[in-house]
Write a protein that holds these residues in place. Structure first.
Motif, PDB file in Angstrom:
ATOM      1  N   HIS A  73      -6.730  -3.415   4.529  1.00  0.00           N
ATOM      2  CA  HIS A  73      -5.866  -3.087   3.387  1.00  0.00           C
ATOM      3  C   HIS A  73      -5.760  -4.240   2.387  1.00  0.00           C
ATOM      4  O   HIS A  73      -5.762  -3.999   1.173  1.00  0.00           O
ATOM      5  CB  HIS A  73      -4.465  -2.683   3.880  1.00  0.00           C
ATOM      6  CG  HIS A  73      -4.411  -1.347   4.519  1.00  0.00           C
ATOM      7  ND1 HIS A  73      -4.532  -1.173   5.887  1.00  0.00           N
ATOM      8  CD2 HIS A  73      -4.263  -0.101   3.998  1.00  0.00           C
ATOM      9  CE1 HIS A  73      -4.436   0.115   6.180  1.00  0.00           C
ATOM     10  NE2 HIS A  73      -4.278   0.787   5.052  1.00  0.00           N
TER      11      HIS A  73
ATOM     12  N   TYR B 178       0.862  -1.195   0.000  1.00  0.00           N
ATOM     13  CA  TYR B 178       0.000   0.000   0.000  1.00  0.00           C
ATOM     14  C   TYR B 178       0.890   1.234   0.000  1.00  0.00           C
ATOM     15  O   TYR B 178       1.683   1.431   0.917  1.00  0.00           O
ATOM     16  CB  TYR B 178      -0.917  -0.020   1.221  1.00  0.00           C
ATOM     17  CG  TYR B 178      -1.782   1.210   1.372  1.00  0.00           C
ATOM     18  CD1 TYR B 178      -2.773   1.522   0.441  1.00  0.00           C
ATOM     19  CD2 TYR B 178      -1.614   2.077   2.451  1.00  0.00           C
ATOM     20  CE1 TYR B 178      -3.565   2.647   0.578  1.00  0.00           C
ATOM     21  CE2 TYR B 178      -2.408   3.202   2.605  1.00  0.00           C
ATOM     22  CZ  TYR B 178      -3.376   3.483   1.666  1.00  0.00           C
ATOM     23  OH  TYR B 178      -4.162   4.601   1.795  1.00  0.00           O
ATOM     24  N   LYS B 179       0.779   2.030  -1.047  1.00  0.00           N
ATOM     25  CA  LYS B 179       1.580   3.241  -1.202  1.00  0.00           C
ATOM     26  C   LYS B 179       3.069   2.933  -1.062  1.00  0.00           C
ATOM     27  O   LYS B 179       3.826   3.666  -0.414  1.00  0.00           O
ATOM     28  CB  LYS B 179       1.141   4.302  -0.188  1.00  0.00           C
ATOM     29  CG  LYS B 179      -0.278   4.808  -0.424  1.00  0.00           C
ATOM     30  CD  LYS B 179      -0.646   5.938   0.511  1.00  0.00           C
ATOM     31  CE  LYS B 179      -2.056   6.467   0.189  1.00  0.00           C
ATOM     32  NZ  LYS B 179      -2.471   7.561   1.092  1.00  0.00           N
TER      33      LYS B 179
ATOM     34  N   GLU C 207     -11.469   5.680  -0.752  1.00  0.00           N
ATOM     35  CA  GLU C 207     -10.859   6.211  -1.975  1.00  0.00           C
ATOM     36  C   GLU C 207     -11.164   5.340  -3.196  1.00  0.00           C
ATOM     37  O   GLU C 207     -10.617   5.571  -4.276  1.00  0.00           O
ATOM     38  CB  GLU C 207      -9.348   6.331  -1.775  1.00  0.00           C
ATOM     39  CG  GLU C 207      -8.958   7.281  -0.657  1.00  0.00           C
ATOM     40  CD  GLU C 207      -7.456   7.329  -0.423  1.00  0.00           C
ATOM     41  OE1 GLU C 207      -6.716   6.664  -1.179  1.00  0.00           O
ATOM     42  OE2 GLU C 207      -7.039   8.036   0.502  1.00  0.00           O
TER      43      GLU C 207
END
Length: 226
Positions: free
Chosen positions: A142, A116-117, A172
């Motif tokens: 997640h 994640y990111k 998001e």
């Protein structure tokens, strides 16, 4: 099939949204799980002052907590942990990858890994056997709430999931992703969705239309399954 606990109660102690006007909403998540006479805490919110205030209003003393299950190491889920440990040094902590013994009928699910990111996250959930079904508590999901549900069904075969409570990490996400998640959760037989924290209002509304089993969340919300 062996029956689980006769009943279990899940109370949201920390969440972005308000449910009980006496309590303080804040970004993060924590859920009190009361099973078989034991009190477990799933995640510990972001701000210890907010966590302890809400616990105090609801009559939950830090020393009454026997174990804390940490979903993943993000500040809004572990912010209150150190302060809790300073008030209750005997509490067991089950972090991802190092689960401790929990109450009977209570199981750590995972951890599952996801990037994640640009950062690898290891996240776990908590499954509580109630009767012939399971209630699943998640932090941010997640890896995907559907993947955590699949893992819970694998760990506890033959049991339906009566409800999943926690953050679904859809704030998001576009409509297509939200609807695909709702469809998969229906396929897996999940009956109730308590979409909290990082789910987002838009995604929660879409889930409600697509699934139909969405219950209100927010700090102070409480659910008992029998």
């Amino acid at each position: 099939m062996a029956r689980g606990l006769n009943s279990a109660t899940f109370t949201v102690l920390y969440d972005n949204e308000e449910h009980d006007s006496r309590l303080i909403p804040a970004h993060g998540f924590a859920c009190l799980v009361e099973v078989g006479g034991a009190r477990l805490l799933f995640d510990a919110g972001g701000d210890p002052a907010v966590l302890f205030y809400n616990m105090g209003v609801l009559g939950v003393h830090p020393r009454s907590i026997s174990a804390v299950v940490v979903s993943h190491n993000h500040w809004d889920h572990v912010g209150g942990l150190s302060a809790l440990l300073s008030r209750n040094q005997s509490v067991a902590v089950a972090a991802p990858g190092s689960p401790q013994s929990l109450a009977g009928g209570v199981h750590v699910v995972g951890p599952l890994e996801v990037e994640y990111k640009g950062v690898l996250i290891r996240e776990q959930a908590l499954a509580v056997e109630v009767g012939t079904s399971t209630v699943l508590v998640v932090g941010c999901s997640h890896p995907g709430v559907e993947r955590l549900a699949e893992e819970a069904l694998r760990v506890l075969p033959g049991r339906r999931i009566a409800a999943v409570i926690g953050g679904f990490h859809l704030a998001e996400s576009d409509e297509r992703k939200v609807l695909a998640t709702a469809r998969r959760l229906r396929e897996l037989g999940l009956e109730k969705l308590v979409a909290c924290h990082c789910t987002g209002k838009r995604a929660r509304d879409l889930l409600s239309k697509a699934h139909g089993g969405v219950l209100a969340c927010g700090v102070g919300a409480s659910y008992t399954f029998e």
